[in-house]
Write a protein that holds these residues in place. Structure first.
Motif, PDB file in Angstrom:
ATOM      1  N   PRO A  34      62.244  56.511 113.334  1.00 32.31           N
ATOM      2  CA  PRO A  34      63.097  57.050 112.273  1.00 32.31           C
ATOM      3  C   PRO A  34      62.723  56.508 110.890  1.00 32.31           C
ATOM      4  CG  PRO A  34      64.417  55.862 113.921  1.00 32.31           C
ATOM      5  CD  PRO A  34      62.982  55.800 114.340  1.00 32.31           C
ATOM      6  N   GLU A  35      62.059  55.366 110.844  1.00 33.52           N
ATOM      7  CA  GLU A  35      61.606  54.780 109.583  1.00 33.52           C
ATOM      8  C   GLU A  35      60.191  55.253 109.219  1.00 33.52           C
ATOM      9  OE1 GLU A  35      63.034  52.138 107.652  1.00 33.52           O
ATOM     10  OE2 GLU A  35      64.918  52.262 108.739  1.00 33.52           O
ATOM     11  N   GLY A  36      59.611  56.107 110.042  1.00 37.05           N
ATOM     12  CA  GLY A  36      58.220  56.524 109.853  1.00 37.05           C
ATOM     13  C   GLY A  36      57.937  57.104 108.482  1.00 37.05           C
ATOM     14  N   ASP A  37      58.797  57.978 107.995  1.00 39.83           N
ATOM     15  CA  ASP A  37      58.578  58.577 106.672  1.00 39.83           C
ATOM     16  C   ASP A  37      58.624  57.519 105.579  1.00 39.83           C
ATOM     17  OD1 ASP A  37      58.252  61.091 107.740  1.00 39.83           O
ATOM     18  OD2 ASP A  37      60.323  61.699 107.371  1.00 39.83           O
ATOM     19  N   ARG A  38      59.558  56.567 105.713  1.00 41.97           N
ATOM     20  CA  ARG A  38      59.657  55.498 104.720  1.00 41.97           C
ATOM     21  C   ARG A  38      58.405  54.627 104.745  1.00 41.97           C
ATOM     22  NH1 ARG A  38      60.328  50.385 104.468  1.00 41.97           N
ATOM     23  NH2 ARG A  38      60.706  50.128 106.684  1.00 41.97           N
ATOM     24  N   LEU A  39      57.926  54.299 105.950  1.00 40.45           N
ATOM     25  CA  LEU A  39      56.723  53.473 106.075  1.00 40.45           C
ATOM     26  C   LEU A  39      55.498  54.185 105.500  1.00 40.45           C
ATOM     27  CD1 LEU A  39      57.253  52.037 109.664  1.00 40.45           C
ATOM     28  CD2 LEU A  39      57.458  50.816 107.500  1.00 40.45           C
ATOM     29  N   THR A  40      55.375  55.471 105.796  1.00 37.72           N
ATOM     30  CA  THR A  40      54.252  56.242 105.269  1.00 37.72           C
ATOM     31  C   THR A  40      54.304  56.291 103.751  1.00 37.72           C
ATOM     32  OG1 THR A  40      54.131  57.575 107.277  1.00 37.72           O
ATOM     33  CG2 THR A  40      53.107  58.493 105.308  1.00 37.72           C
ATOM     34  N   ALA A  41      55.484  56.548 103.187  1.00 34.14           N
ATOM     35  CA  ALA A  41      55.631  56.597 101.732  1.00 34.14           C
ATOM     36  C   ALA A  41      55.299  55.253 101.104  1.00 34.14           C
ATOM     37  CB  ALA A  41      57.040  57.021 101.358  1.00 34.14           C
ATOM     38  N   ALA A  42      55.760  54.165 101.713  1.00 37.75           N
ATOM     39  CA  ALA A  42      55.478  52.827 101.184  1.00 37.75           C
ATOM     40  C   ALA A  42      53.980  52.526 101.244  1.00 37.75           C
ATOM     41  CB  ALA A  42      56.267  51.769 101.953  1.00 37.75           C
ATOM     42  N   ALA A  43      53.330  52.942 102.316  1.00 40.63           N
ATOM     43  CA  ALA A  43      51.881  52.718 102.429  1.00 40.63           C
ATOM     44  C   ALA A  43      51.142  53.499 101.351  1.00 40.63           C
ATOM     45  CB  ALA A  43      51.392  53.117 103.811  1.00 40.63           C
TER      46      ALA A  43
END
Length: 83
Positions: free
Chosen positions: A49-58
């Motif tokens: 569920p945090e995948g989009d946030r992690l991708t955006a942060a990367a």
């Protein structure tokens, strides 16, 4: 999620599943494991569920960094594979 082609495919959307199978199907034998590893990571991010946030942060360059040796040490301490 199982680290198998079927496990990875089950976690992907239909469009991404086709892309995964296409890439795996055209990979040279010595590259098949690398394809499976990369897509397993993609599937894990898709399932998180945090995948989009992690991708955006990367992509923004704001993802916290860790050295490879610290990540390997943490995985080894938890009994997880490090190879």
């Amino acid at each position: 999620m199982p680290r198998t082609a079927d496990g990875i495919a089950a976690a992907l959307s239909p469009a991404r599943r086709m892309e995964f199978y296409r890439e795996l199907g055209t990979a040279q034998l010595d590259q098949a494991e690398a394809v499976l590893r990369r897509w397993w990571c993609e599937a894990m991010l898709d399932a998180d569920p945090e995948g989009d946030r992690l991708t955006a942060a990367a992509l923004d360059g704001t993802l916290p960094l860790a050295s490879v040796s610290s990540v390997l040490a943490r995985r080894q301490a938890r009994g997880l594979p490090v190879d």
